[in-house]
Design a protein around this motif. Structure first.
Motif, PDB file in Angstrom:
ATOM      1  N   UNK A 151      -9.186  -9.915  -9.075  1.00  0.00           N
ATOM      2  CA  UNK A 151      -9.505 -10.012  -7.650  1.00  0.00           C
ATOM      3  C   UNK A 151      -8.352 -10.541  -6.820  1.00  0.00           C
ATOM      4  N   UNK A 152      -8.650 -10.969  -5.599  1.00  0.00           N
ATOM      5  CA  UNK A 152      -7.604 -11.384  -4.661  1.00  0.00           C
ATOM      6  C   UNK A 152      -7.200 -12.860  -4.782  1.00  0.00           C
ATOM      7  N   UNK A 153      -6.061 -13.163  -4.180  1.00  0.00           N
ATOM      8  CA  UNK A 153      -5.652 -14.564  -3.997  1.00  0.00           C
ATOM      9  C   UNK A 153      -6.194 -15.012  -2.656  1.00  0.00           C
ATOM     10  N   UNK A 154      -6.785 -16.209  -2.609  1.00  0.00           N
ATOM     11  CA  UNK A 154      -7.224 -16.735  -1.300  1.00  0.00           C
ATOM     12  C   UNK A 154      -6.023 -16.815  -0.376  1.00  0.00           C
ATOM     13  N   UNK A 155      -4.909 -17.347  -0.904  1.00  0.00           N
ATOM     14  CA  UNK A 155      -3.675 -17.444  -0.125  1.00  0.00           C
ATOM     15  C   UNK A 155      -2.535 -16.858  -0.940  1.00  0.00           C
ATOM     16  N   UNK A 156      -1.657 -16.158  -0.275  1.00  0.00           N
ATOM     17  CA  UNK A 156      -0.557 -15.495  -0.984  1.00  0.00           C
ATOM     18  C   UNK A 156       0.721 -15.591  -0.151  1.00  0.00           C
ATOM     19  N   UNK A 157       1.812 -15.972  -0.794  1.00  0.00           N
ATOM     20  CA  UNK A 157       3.093 -16.030  -0.073  1.00  0.00           C
ATOM     21  C   UNK A 157       4.191 -15.413  -0.920  1.00  0.00           C
ATOM     22  N   UNK A 158       4.953 -14.560  -0.275  1.00  0.00           N
ATOM     23  CA  UNK A 158       6.131 -13.972  -0.916  1.00  0.00           C
ATOM     24  C   UNK A 158       7.337 -14.762  -0.433  1.00  0.00           C
ATOM     25  N   UNK A 159       8.025 -15.452  -1.335  1.00  0.00           N
ATOM     26  CA  UNK A 159       9.137 -16.323  -0.929  1.00  0.00           C
ATOM     27  C   UNK A 159      10.464 -15.620  -1.179  1.00  0.00           C
ATOM     28  N   UNK A 160      11.242 -15.465  -0.110  1.00  0.00           N
ATOM     29  CA  UNK A 160      12.508 -14.757  -0.248  1.00  0.00           C
ATOM     30  C   UNK A 160      13.711 -15.682  -0.091  1.00  0.00           C
ATOM     31  N   UNK A 161      13.474 -16.910   0.389  1.00  0.00           N
ATOM     32  CA  UNK A 161      14.616 -17.791   0.693  1.00  0.00           C
ATOM     33  C   UNK A 161      14.192 -19.264   0.608  1.00  0.00           C
ATOM     34  N   UNK A 162      15.192 -20.138   0.651  1.00  0.00           N
ATOM     35  CA  UNK A 162      14.933 -21.583   0.644  1.00  0.00           C
ATOM     36  C   UNK A 162      14.086 -21.974   1.860  1.00  0.00           C
ATOM     37  N   UNK A 163      14.300 -21.296   3.004  1.00  0.00           N
ATOM     38  CA  UNK A 163      13.543 -21.622   4.220  1.00  0.00           C
ATOM     39  C   UNK A 163      12.047 -21.388   3.973  1.00  0.00           C
ATOM     40  N   UNK A 164      11.717 -20.305   3.266  1.00  0.00           N
ATOM     41  CA  UNK A 164      10.302 -20.035   2.942  1.00  0.00           C
ATOM     42  C   UNK A 164       9.751 -21.156   2.060  1.00  0.00           C
ATOM     43  N   UNK A 165      10.581 -21.588   1.143  1.00  0.00           N
ATOM     44  CA  UNK A 165      10.156 -22.623   0.190  1.00  0.00           C
ATOM     45  C   UNK A 165       9.822 -23.922   0.928  1.00  0.00           C
ATOM     46  N   UNK A 166      10.622 -24.237   1.939  1.00  0.00           N
ATOM     47  CA  UNK A 166      10.394 -25.479   2.703  1.00  0.00           C
ATOM     48  C   UNK A 166       9.035 -25.428   3.403  1.00  0.00           C
ATOM     49  N   UNK A 167       8.653 -24.254   3.880  1.00  0.00           N
ATOM     50  CA  UNK A 167       7.325 -24.125   4.499  1.00  0.00           C
ATOM     51  C   UNK A 167       6.217 -24.344   3.462  1.00  0.00           C
ATOM     52  N   UNK A 168       6.484 -23.918   2.249  1.00  0.00           N
ATOM     53  CA  UNK A 168       5.471 -24.091   1.185  1.00  0.00           C
ATOM     54  C   UNK A 168       5.318 -25.577   0.841  1.00  0.00           C
ATOM     55  N   UNK A 169       6.438 -26.335   0.838  1.00  0.00           N
ATOM     56  CA  UNK A 169       6.331 -27.791   0.607  1.00  0.00           C
ATOM     57  C   UNK A 169       5.384 -28.382   1.654  1.00  0.00           C
ATOM     58  N   UNK A 170       5.559 -27.937   2.901  1.00  0.00           N
ATOM     59  CA  UNK A 170       4.725 -28.454   3.970  1.00  0.00           C
ATOM     60  C   UNK A 170       3.252 -28.088   3.731  1.00  0.00           C
ATOM     61  N   UNK A 171       3.030 -26.831   3.376  1.00  0.00           N
ATOM     62  CA  UNK A 171       1.639 -26.380   3.153  1.00  0.00           C
ATOM     63  C   UNK A 171       0.971 -27.194   2.040  1.00  0.00           C
ATOM     64  N   UNK A 172       1.659 -27.324   0.902  1.00  0.00           N
ATOM     65  CA  UNK A 172       0.980 -27.980  -0.234  1.00  0.00           C
ATOM     66  C   UNK A 172       0.889 -29.495  -0.069  1.00  0.00           C
ATOM     67  N   UNK A 173       1.726 -30.068   0.820  1.00  0.00           N
ATOM     68  CA  UNK A 173       1.527 -31.505   1.042  1.00  0.00           C
ATOM     69  C   UNK A 173       0.420 -31.743   2.083  1.00  0.00           C
ATOM     70  N   UNK A 174       0.124 -30.721   2.888  1.00  0.00           N
ATOM     71  CA  UNK A 174      -0.960 -30.841   3.879  1.00  0.00           C
ATOM     72  C   UNK A 174      -2.313 -30.492   3.254  1.00  0.00           C
ATOM     73  N   UNK A 175      -2.316 -29.438   2.451  1.00  0.00           N
ATOM     74  CA  UNK A 175      -3.571 -28.978   1.834  1.00  0.00           C
ATOM     75  C   UNK A 175      -3.440 -29.063   0.324  1.00  0.00           C
ATOM     76  N   UNK A 176      -4.450 -29.602  -0.332  1.00  0.00           N
ATOM     77  CA  UNK A 176      -4.436 -29.655  -1.796  1.00  0.00           C
ATOM     78  C   UNK A 176      -4.940 -28.308  -2.308  1.00  0.00           C
ATOM     79  N   UNK A 177      -4.044 -27.498  -2.809  1.00  0.00           N
ATOM     80  CA  UNK A 177      -4.469 -26.179  -3.301  1.00  0.00           C
ATOM     81  C   UNK A 177      -3.891 -25.934  -4.694  1.00  0.00           C
ATOM     82  N   UNK A 178      -4.683 -25.315  -5.578  1.00  0.00           N
ATOM     83  CA  UNK A 178      -4.108 -24.940  -6.871  1.00  0.00           C
ATOM     84  C   UNK A 178      -3.021 -23.882  -6.663  1.00  0.00           C
TER      85      UNK A 178
END
Ligand SMILES: Cc1cc2nc3c(=O)[nH]c(=O)nc-3n(C[C@H](O)[C@H](O)[C@H](O)COP(=O)(O)OP(=O)(O)OC[C@H]3O[C@@H](n4cnc5c(N)ncnc54)[C@H](O)[C@@H]3O)c2cc1C
Length: 325
Positions: free
Chosen positions: A38-65
């Motif tokens: 099935x699907x992913x509730x949330x999905x991100x395709x990371x192409x650069x360090x800048x994308x990665x920095x946004x993911x740090x922000x997301x996972x420190x704001x929301x506790x997600x597996x």
């Protein structure tokens, strides 16, 4: 850990905050070689360090597996999908850098067969075996993938990895880890599901490009002759301890399954390959549930016949107890 409940409103808010990077309810089947699930509730395709920095922000704001998907060539995703954040690396994470005469760094999204061919073209030897493993460099490190008498741990020297677990002291810091810190053993490592491998450095030997490319051709031909194509994840089960290599007389997982008379056995649209008994083929319309049920039938039958419990090599995602969410 108590995870954030990803109801529709929350998903909408997250996608709005990380617009252009994070999407909701993305089908995962196309990202796996089984092509089921099935699907992913949330999905991100990371192409650069800048994308990665946004993911740090997301996972420190929301506790997600977190689930990292490489080429999904060793992954069974449940029919209900993954109720967390799936990360898929691409772009600058798929580059190769020659660091010295014999050391080459691959971004973890680099295809393993491409890494094998690039090394051979550079007259470096030691990664030819990897041409037959249809994963990424990151997935290969996590799995300590191997074949044809070799494995990742034979030539890996170090990786760059970042923890996406906000409770970990290294959260958000890219750390170089020596191969000796990864506890690589047969198809396993100590990397956690919240660890994101970004790059891997391999120490190879000076070689002869013509010879290496010839070895690669032989491996590709061997794979075509001995392994089925189609939708599968390669070997479903690890070989019982001590079995499955050319020096061992103990039967491999495939031999045990074949001796238990299971070649061709089927649950729904999942079938034990008639070409290689350690492969499960997912026919069009197959459910992850069919594959899982067939895995269970194989385990029970082999246990009853040989008193051996086959452990899955394939990684499972999304089958956790819903109470955890
Ligand atoms: C036809 C076929 C033949 C195969 N033959 C072999 C073989 O000979 N030898 C062998 O060892 N395997 C084999 N495999 C299995 C598979 O290709 C390997 O296990 C491969 O290393 C998985 O890589 P992947 O990128 O597809 O990982 P995925 O299947 O996407 O993921 C596997 C695991 O690694 C994690 N992961 C992936 N990328 C990262 C990353 N960047 N950072 C952190 N975690 C990550 C995932 O979360 C998951 O836990 C075969 C598969 C197929 C379909």
């Amino acid at each position: 850990m108590k995870y954030t409940h990803l109801h529709d409103e929350k998903l909408e808010k997250i996608c709005e905050t990380y617009q252009g990077l994070v999407r909701a309810n993305v089908p995962l089947a196309p990202f796996t070689t089984f092509k089921v699930g099935g699907p992913a509730k949330l999905f991100a395709e990371l192409a650069s360090q800048a994308d990665l920095i946004q993911i740090y922000d997301l996972v420190s704001t929301y506790q997600v597996p977190i689930l990292v998907i490489g080429n999904g060539s060793n992954l069974l995703v449940s029919d209900t999908g993954f109720r967390g954040l799936v990360l898929h690396l691409t772009g600058s994470f798929a580059e190769a850098k020659v660091l010295s005469e014999t050391t080459i760094e691959f971004g973890s999204a680099m295809s393993l067969p491409v890494a094998a061919r690039k090394s051979a073209q550079l007259s470096l030897t030691g990664l030819e075996w990897a041409v037959g493993v249809p994963g990424t460099v990151g997935g290969a490190v996590v799995m300590n993938a191997g074949g044809h008498g070799s494995q990742v741990s034979n030539t890996l020297s170090a990786i760059d990895v970042v923890s996406l677990n906000p409770l970990c002291k290294n959260f958000g810091n890219v750390v170089a880890q020596d191969v000796t810190e990864l506890a690589l053993s047969y198809r396993s490592s100590n990397l956690e599901s919240s660890d994101l491998v970004l790059a891997a450095r391999f120490k190879l030997e000076p070689g002869d490009s013509t010879k290496s490319l010839e070895t690669i051709r032989e491996i590709v031909a061997w794979r075509r002759a001995n392994q089925p194509g189609g939708q599968n994840c390669g070997s479903v089960f690890t070989n019982p301890q001590g079995a499955g290599n050319e020096f061992s007389e103990s039967p491999s997982a495939g031999e045990l399954i074949e001796r238990a008379g299971l070649k061709g056995a089927r649950v729904g649209r999942a079938q034990i390959s008639s070409k290689h008994a350690n492969f499960i083929q997912a026919d069009p319309g197959c459910l992850a549930g069919d594959v899982l049920a067939l895995i269970g039938e194989v385990q029970d039958a082999v246990k009853e016949r040989f008193s051996i419990w086959l452990e899955p090599e394939v990684k499972m995602a999304g089958f956790e107890d819903p109470k955890d969410y």
